[in-house]
Design a protein around this motif. Structure first.
Motif, PDB file in Angstrom:
ATOM      1  N   GLN A 182       1.060  -1.213  -0.099  1.00 39.74           N
ATOM      2  CA  GLN A 182       0.025  -0.150   0.162  1.00 39.74           C
ATOM      3  C   GLN A 182       0.879   1.302   0.139  1.00 39.74           C
ATOM      4  OE1 GLN A 182      -3.042   0.184  -0.607  1.00 39.74           O
ATOM      5  NE2 GLN A 182      -2.991  -2.017  -0.788  1.00 39.74           N
ATOM      6  N   GLU A 183       2.047   1.458   0.970  1.00 42.67           N
ATOM      7  CA  GLU A 183       2.836   2.389   0.790  1.00 42.67           C
ATOM      8  C   GLU A 183       3.326   2.557  -0.799  1.00 42.67           C
ATOM      9  OE1 GLU A 183       6.109   2.152   3.725  1.00 42.67           O
ATOM     10  OE2 GLU A 183       6.734   4.155   3.105  1.00 42.67           O
ATOM     11  N   LYS A 233       2.050   1.700  -3.448  1.00 41.40           N
ATOM     12  CA  LYS A 233       0.971   2.085  -4.195  1.00 41.40           C
ATOM     13  C   LYS A 233       0.616   3.507  -4.067  1.00 41.40           C
ATOM     14  CE  LYS A 233      -1.636  -2.203  -5.408  1.00 41.40           C
ATOM     15  NZ  LYS A 233      -3.071  -2.346  -5.479  1.00 41.40           N
ATOM     16  N   ARG A 234       0.742   4.238  -3.020  1.00 38.85           N
ATOM     17  CA  ARG A 234       0.430   5.594  -2.715  1.00 38.85           C
ATOM     18  C   ARG A 234       1.731   6.511  -3.634  1.00 38.85           C
ATOM     19  NH1 ARG A 234      -1.072   3.868   2.507  1.00 38.85           N
ATOM     20  NH2 ARG A 234       1.008   4.012   3.265  1.00 38.85           N
ATOM     21  N   ALA A 258       0.779   6.206  -7.251  1.00 40.32           N
ATOM     22  CA  ALA A 258      -0.439   7.003  -7.569  1.00 40.32           C
ATOM     23  C   ALA A 258       0.162   8.590  -7.646  1.00 40.32           C
ATOM     24  CB  ALA A 258      -1.351   6.975  -6.422  1.00 40.32           C
ATOM     25  N   GLU A 259       1.082   9.019  -7.491  1.00 43.01           N
ATOM     26  CA  GLU A 259       1.343  10.311  -7.513  1.00 43.01           C
ATOM     27  C   GLU A 259       2.620  10.518  -8.441  1.00 43.01           C
ATOM     28  OE1 GLU A 259       0.363  12.879  -5.727  1.00 43.01           O
ATOM     29  OE2 GLU A 259      -0.972  11.511  -4.656  1.00 43.01           O
ATOM     30  N   GLY A 310       1.566   0.810 -10.102  1.00 44.62           N
ATOM     31  CA  GLY A 310       0.793   0.850  -8.809  1.00 44.62           C
ATOM     32  C   GLY A 310       0.168  -0.750  -8.779  1.00 44.62           C
TER      33      GLY A 310
END
Ligand code: SF4
Length: 105
Positions: free
Chosen positions: A48-49, A51-52, A55-56, A79
């Motif tokens: 999840q980290e 993927k964050r 996402a940016e 991602g």
């Protein structure tokens, strides 16, 4: 991305230019690749980290295309986790076979 399974990926230095803008170059690579034996909550949290960050990232779609075209076996790319990529690729192959079966030659 529709042609990824109909044509072999082309490797050229220019094809890797997008990496210059990759946000992960400024981050710890261990966020994107799992250590041996990682499972469960720790794995999900790390993914999840990653993927964050993705996402940016300004080159997220190019990265994702690359990872699917070259079937990158490990890590979070564009991602997507390796498990998510492995789920996408067989489905795409099935879709391609279905498309060919219904396309007049
Ligand atoms: S999408 Fe994620 S893995 Fe791909 S270049 Fe960007 S930050 Fe790195």
């Amino acid at each position: 991305m529709a042609s990824l399974l109909t044509e072999p990926p082309v490797f050229s230095p220019e094809a890797w230019d997008w990496r210059v803008e990759a946000l992960c170059r400024q981050r710890d690579p261990s966020i994107f690749f799992h250590p041996d034996g990682e499972r469960g909550r720790a794995r999900r949290r790390r993914q999840q980290e990653a993927k964050r960050v993705c996402a940016e990232c300004p080159v997220m779609l190019r990265c994702r295309e690359h990872s699917l075209a070259f079937q990158e076996p490990f890590g979070v790319w564009g991602g997507l986790t390796e498990e998510e990529r492995s789920q996408l690729l067989p489905a795409r192959a099935v879709n391609l076979r279905t498309h060919r079966a219904h396309t007049p030659s």
